[in-house]
Structures are given as C-alpha cells and as structure tokens.
Design a protein around this motif. Structure first.
Motif, PDB file in Angstrom:
ATOM      1  N   UNK A  75     -40.639 -28.902  28.163  1.00 20.17           N
ATOM      2  CA  UNK A  75     -40.146 -29.348  26.736  1.00 20.17           C
ATOM      3  C   UNK A  75     -40.333 -31.359  26.732  1.00 20.17           C
ATOM      4  N   UNK A  76     -40.465 -30.832  25.111  1.00 20.97           N
ATOM      5  CA  UNK A  76     -40.932 -32.190  24.910  1.00 20.97           C
ATOM      6  C   UNK A  76     -39.513 -32.597  23.875  1.00 20.97           C
ATOM      7  N   UNK A  77     -39.244 -33.850  24.846  1.00 17.11           N
ATOM      8  CA  UNK A  77     -37.903 -34.594  24.456  1.00 17.11           C
ATOM      9  C   UNK A  77     -38.296 -35.067  23.052  1.00 17.11           C
ATOM     10  N   UNK A  78     -38.854 -35.664  21.823  1.00 15.11           N
ATOM     11  CA  UNK A  78     -38.626 -36.069  20.250  1.00 15.11           C
ATOM     12  C   UNK A  78     -38.851 -34.625  19.864  1.00 15.11           C
ATOM     13  N   UNK A  79     -38.900 -34.029  19.999  1.00 18.69           N
ATOM     14  CA  UNK A  79     -38.701 -32.175  20.033  1.00 18.69           C
ATOM     15  C   UNK A  79     -37.219 -32.385  19.658  1.00 18.69           C
ATOM     16  N   UNK A  80     -36.781 -31.560  20.620  1.00 16.73           N
ATOM     17  CA  UNK A  80     -35.052 -32.281  21.529  1.00 16.73           C
ATOM     18  C   UNK A  80     -34.448 -33.035  20.156  1.00 16.73           C
ATOM     19  N   UNK A  81     -34.838 -33.903  20.587  1.00 13.29           N
ATOM     20  CA  UNK A  81     -34.037 -35.228  19.379  1.00 13.29           C
ATOM     21  C   UNK A  81     -34.519 -34.408  18.103  1.00 13.29           C
ATOM     22  N   UNK A  82     -35.802 -34.513  17.621  1.00 17.63           N
ATOM     23  CA  UNK A  82     -35.395 -33.851  15.639  1.00 17.63           C
ATOM     24  C   UNK A  82     -34.288 -32.946  16.264  1.00 17.63           C
ATOM     25  N   UNK A  83     -34.042 -31.675  17.333  1.00 17.53           N
ATOM     26  CA  UNK A  83     -33.415 -31.004  17.354  1.00 17.53           C
ATOM     27  C   UNK A  83     -31.836 -31.220  16.643  1.00 17.53           C
ATOM     28  N   UNK A  84     -31.061 -31.669  17.785  1.00 17.77           N
ATOM     29  CA  UNK A  84     -30.077 -32.217  17.809  1.00 17.77           C
ATOM     30  C   UNK A  84     -29.845 -33.102  16.404  1.00 17.77           C
ATOM     31  N   UNK A  85     -31.340 -34.168  15.764  1.00 20.47           N
ATOM     32  CA  UNK A  85     -30.168 -34.984  14.777  1.00 20.47           C
ATOM     33  C   UNK A  85     -30.421 -33.845  13.624  1.00 20.47           C
ATOM     34  N   UNK A  86     -31.489 -32.467  13.500  1.00 21.32           N
ATOM     35  CA  UNK A  86     -30.957 -31.737  12.575  1.00 21.32           C
ATOM     36  C   UNK A  86     -29.460 -30.768  12.590  1.00 21.32           C
ATOM     37  N   UNK A  87     -28.773 -30.959  13.607  1.00 24.04           N
ATOM     38  CA  UNK A  87     -27.307 -30.080  14.419  1.00 24.04           C
ATOM     39  C   UNK A  87     -26.454 -30.962  13.964  1.00 24.04           C
ATOM     40  N   UNK A  88     -27.349 -32.079  14.230  1.00 26.87           N
ATOM     41  CA  UNK A  88     -25.989 -33.392  13.435  1.00 26.87           C
ATOM     42  C   UNK A  88     -25.611 -33.262  11.756  1.00 26.87           C
ATOM     43  N   UNK A  89     -26.675 -32.963  11.469  1.00 27.37           N
ATOM     44  CA  UNK A  89     -27.057 -33.251   9.742  1.00 27.37           C
ATOM     45  C   UNK A  89     -26.331 -32.052   9.280  1.00 27.37           C
TER      46      UNK A  89
END
Length: 162
Positions: free
Chosen positions: A79-93
């Motif tokens: 897992x790429x943590x920056x990709x996971x972070x972007x996924x979490x950001x999209x979930x918040x949006x």
C-alpha cells in the motif's frame, strides 16, 4: 528525441522494466483505460470554474499517472500511504457533498460540466473493471483498487453538486 520509435509496428510494446509484451496484454489494456480516464478528467478540470475542484482533479490525475507506473511494472509494492490518504480525502468530500436520502441514479446532461464528469465516471468504472482483470494475474494492490472504486463514487457526487 522522436515521438515514434517504430518498435511497436509489429504489435509489441515495452513495459517500464523493458519487458516486451503484446499491445493487447492486460497491463497495456488496463493502462489504456486509465489513460482514457485521465484524459476525461482533463476535460473536467478545464471546464470546472471552482478552483478547489480543479486542484483536486489535477491531484487525482497525478495519482492516476502513478498507478499507471505501477501497472507497467506489475509488482505489488504494498500500500502507498499517499494513495490511501487521497482515498480518505475523497471519502470526506463524498460525505460532505452527498445529498441525504436514498441513493438514486441520475440522468446525465443537466449541464455540460456535469455531463463530462459522468463520462469520466463511466471511464473510471471501465478502468476499474480492467484493473480487476489484471489483479487476478498481476496484483496491483488493494490501495489502487480502493482508490479507483472511491474515485467513481466521488465523480458521481461531484457531477450532482449545484
């Protein structure tokens, strides 16, 4: 440097590590669909008036290019943590933008930008399907699969926002 190399004239192309494969290899096919998605998002970014949307779409495009690099290597590096972070950001949006009530499909075309976002959403779903085919033979990682699934959800709610 020339744009054309003539090395693909016989139906073969190279992966990032130099391995020659058929142009219809699933890795090439998956990257082609991600590339089509990225181009669709380019239209969305060009049309969007909201600078926050433009910036988020550009960041998504850059992540898609990273994913294409991983696909071209066909090595699951974890897992790429920056990709996971972007996924979490999209979930918040998604949570912020989503309308309350029961889910329902929309008829695309209320305005040009919304229609293009829906085109990008369908391109995302197609790319995701190709990645699932790829995943059976050349695992690309759960982080990529989660990102792609969430991206189509994000595009769905983005297309419906006022």
């Amino acid at each position: 440097m020339k744009v054309y190399t003539k090395t693909g004239d016989t139906g073969k192309t190279s992966l990032r590590d130099g391995v020659r494969v058929s142009k219809d290899d699933i890795r090439i096919e998956a990257n082609g669909e991600i590339d089509a998605l990225n181009a669709s998002l380019g239209v969305v970014r060009a049309m969007a008036k909201d600078e926050n949307v433009r910036e988020r779409v550009k960041r998504i495009q850059l992540f898609l290019m990273q994913i294409m690099g991983r696909v071209a290597l066909s090595v699951d590096g974890g897992d790429d943590e920056s990709l996971n972070g972007m996924t979490a950001e999209m979930e918040r949006e998604i949570d912020r933008m989503a309308c309350p009530g029961a889910f329902q499909f929309r008829v695309p075309g209320d305005d040009q930008l919304s229609a293009f976002i829906h085109i990008a959403r369908t391109a995302c779903r197609k790319a995701e399907r190709r990645l699932w085919t790829l995943e059976r033979e050349y695992p690309v990682g759960g982080d990529v699969m989660r990102f792609m699934n969430r991206l189509s959800d994000y595009l769905f709610v983005l297309a419906d926002r006022p």
